[in-house]
Write a protein that holds these residues in place. Structure first.
Motif, PDB file in Angstrom:
ATOM      1  N   LYS A  52      10.018 -12.406 -14.338  1.00  0.00           N
ATOM      2  CA  LYS A  52      11.228 -11.601 -13.797  1.00  0.00           C
ATOM      3  C   LYS A  52      12.308 -11.289 -14.802  1.00  0.00           C
ATOM      4  O   LYS A  52      12.729 -10.092 -15.113  1.00  0.00           O
TER       5      LYS A  52
ATOM      6  N   SER B  27      14.947 -14.537  -3.281  1.00  0.00           N
ATOM      7  CA  SER B  27      14.709 -13.481  -2.565  1.00  0.00           C
ATOM      8  C   SER B  27      14.419 -12.221  -3.225  1.00  0.00           C
ATOM      9  O   SER B  27      14.440 -12.347  -4.611  1.00  0.00           O
ATOM     10  N   GLN B  28      13.824 -11.389  -2.774  1.00  0.00           N
ATOM     11  CA  GLN B  28      13.143 -10.149  -3.873  1.00  0.00           C
ATOM     12  C   GLN B  28      14.511  -9.441  -4.286  1.00  0.00           C
ATOM     13  O   GLN B  28      14.440  -9.127  -5.750  1.00  0.00           O
ATOM     14  N   GLU B  29      15.403  -9.398  -3.730  1.00  0.00           N
ATOM     15  CA  GLU B  29      16.690  -8.639  -4.379  1.00  0.00           C
ATOM     16  C   GLU B  29      17.195  -9.689  -5.434  1.00  0.00           C
ATOM     17  O   GLU B  29      17.520  -9.137  -6.515  1.00  0.00           O
TER      18      GLU B  29
ATOM     19  N   THR C   8      16.058 -11.946  -7.074  1.00  0.00           N
ATOM     20  CA  THR C   8      15.292 -12.351  -8.156  1.00  0.00           C
ATOM     21  C   THR C   8      14.944 -11.048  -9.230  1.00  0.00           C
ATOM     22  O   THR C   8      15.089 -11.214 -10.274  1.00  0.00           O
TER      23      THR C   8
ATOM     24  N   SER D 229       6.167 -14.953  -4.586  1.00  0.00           N
ATOM     25  CA  SER D 229       7.211 -13.908  -4.592  1.00  0.00           C
ATOM     26  C   SER D 229       6.518 -12.542  -4.880  1.00  0.00           C
ATOM     27  O   SER D 229       7.274 -11.375  -4.143  1.00  0.00           O
ATOM     28  N   LYS D 230       5.763 -12.274  -5.451  1.00  0.00           N
ATOM     29  CA  LYS D 230       5.187 -10.992  -5.883  1.00  0.00           C
ATOM     30  C   LYS D 230       4.593 -10.235  -4.572  1.00  0.00           C
ATOM     31  O   LYS D 230       4.641  -9.080  -4.495  1.00  0.00           O
TER      32      LYS D 230
ATOM     33  N   GLY E 255       5.281 -10.748  -1.637  1.00  0.00           N
ATOM     34  CA  GLY E 255       6.509 -10.487  -0.758  1.00  0.00           C
ATOM     35  C   GLY E 255       6.806 -11.511   0.438  1.00  0.00           C
ATOM     36  O   GLY E 255       7.508 -11.306   1.269  1.00  0.00           O
TER      37      GLY E 255
ATOM     38  N   ASP F 199       8.563 -14.253   2.292  1.00  0.00           N
ATOM     39  CA  ASP F 199      10.123 -14.752   2.253  1.00  0.00           C
ATOM     40  C   ASP F 199      10.171 -16.258   1.831  1.00  0.00           C
ATOM     41  O   ASP F 199       9.530 -17.001   2.426  1.00  0.00           O
TER      42      ASP F 199
END
Length: 408
Positions: free
Chosen positions: A33, A156-158, A160, A244-245, A247, A249
């Motif tokens: 990322k 977290s997604q945001e 990261t 992570s990829k 999704g 949590d």
């Protein structure tokens, strides 16, 4: 051991593994990322652990065991590590990041042996006392993951997507500096061997134990140990990135289930080992790798998320039943003369050669099954599952040690 010494050793272990767990688990996700690293580049970064494991015996054998107190070397290495970790935090390109992580791992891997050396030096009965100290290392690793996921929310997604994972290096740098300074307050651990005799490289690397390979069954175990490290590398390199990829949590926090599992199954090994013997114990460990990766291949972050959590929870069986059982078997086969050399040889074979090959293979496979930046995780996990199953079959067919040592 008095309470002050117990506290110092426990805190040392806590920080030692807090540092490692604080950045290594999320490393694959960070490289993908933050630094847009390719599969082979990620594999190359992870392989620095193997190079560190290969070089570590020279640092311990040539320096720590002969010239300086272990606690002082531990302090210097961790202070230097803190500086390197801070540079890793600042790096914005893989070409800048790689030299720092390489030198860092060369300095960090020897500290794993040094903390053990400092601990053992204070114990009258290491077999009974060490586990109570070592468990704080596992607690440190778990807490690092919990902080990353549930306190700071860096994975977290945001977060990261915004590059928050680089903060893991800053957190570990602070912990490393703390342990570096604290190390000078640890009990004095003078060098074991101040003699002026020449040290043989073969002794440092455990090559004296190569004579054990004349035993057909030990040779099969030795080769299997190297081969099983190939699928092991896939987990270290890809598990956090994968979770992570797709999704999931709080992936880093949930991966700490593996460390909890490790503690529980570590307690089960003596019973299982005594009842079923070495061969069956280690075969269960090998088969667990296959099952784990199949769960990863066919699970998802939705209604099948239980498959992923079960795969993580299998870490205790995967790791303990193979590696810890292997150490017990090696100890029983080596005899008094080659005990230390044999353990050094197995460590070199697994964390050195085996993992080095594994990270290269994992990097290539991950890149091979990536289309337009999207990984085919089913294939990426199915391949190490297949490798683990082949090793399982070969070991079950070729290994036939019926000696009493397998139930000791």
């Amino acid at each position: 051991m008095n309470s002050t010494t117990r506290f110092k050793l426990s805190f040392m272990m806590f920080l030692e593994f807090f540092i490692w767990g604080g950045w290594f688990v999320t490393l694959g996700t960070f490289l993908d990322k933050n630094l847009s690293a390719s599969g082979p580049e990620i594999g190359s970064v992870f392989s620095t652990q193997s190079w560190g494991a290969i070089i570590a015996p020279f640092i311990i054998g040539l320096i720590a065991d002969r010239y300086f107190n272990a606690e002082k070397i531990l302090g210097i290495l961790h202070i230097a590590g803190a500086i390197l970790m801070y540079q890793m935090y600042r790096a914005t390109d893989i070409s800048v990041f790689y030299p720092y992580v390489f030198v860092y791992m060369v300095l960090y891997m020897p500290t794993l042996a040094l903390v053990n050396s400092v601990s053992f030096n204070q114990m009258g009965d290491p077999e009974k006392e060490f586990s109570n100290i070592r468990i704080w290392g596992t607690i440190g690793w778990i807490l690092a993951g919990v902080l990353i996921s549930y306190f700071f929310h860096w994975d977290s997604q945001e977060a990261t997507a915004n590059g928050a994972l680089k903060n893991t290096f800053l957190m570990s740098a602070v912990a490393s500096l703390s342990l570096g300074i604290f190390s000078f307050l640890l009990p004095k651990t003078p060098p074991k061997n101040k003699s002026t005799e020449k040290i043989k490289v073969s002794e440092i690397l455990g090559l004296d134990a190569l004579k054990l390979l004349k035993d057909k069954n030990f040779l099969i175990f030795f080769i299997s140990s190297i081969l099983i490290c190939i699928p092991l590398a896939f987990y270290y390199q890809n598990a956090n990135l994968f979770l992570s990829k797709i999704g999931m949590d709080n992936p880093t926090g949930k991966m700490t289930i593996g460390q909890v599992s490790e503690v529980l199954f570590l307690l089960a090994i003596p019973v299982f080992f005594k009842k079923f013997g070495f061969k069956k114990t280690i075969l269960v460990g090998m088969l667990a790798w296959t099952v784990r990766y199949l769960l990863f291949a066919f699970g998802n972050a939705g209604e099948l998320s239980f498959m992923l959590l079960l795969g993580i929870a299998l870490h205790g069986i995967c790791y303990d039943f193979f590696f810890v059982s292997g150490q017990i078997y090696t100890n029983s086969k080596a005899g008094d003369k080659f005990k230390s050399s044999a353990q050094g040889l197995i460590t070199l074979a697994t964390y050195g050669v085996g993992m080095l090959i594994g990270f290269i293979v994992a990097g290539q496979i991950t890149e091979m099954y990536k289309v337009n930046g999207i990984e085919d995780w089913k294939m990426i996990w199915s391949i190490p599952a297949g490798i683990a199953f082949v090793v399982f079959l070969l070991f079950s067919l070729l290994f036939n040690d019926k000696t009493k040592t397998e139930s000791n």
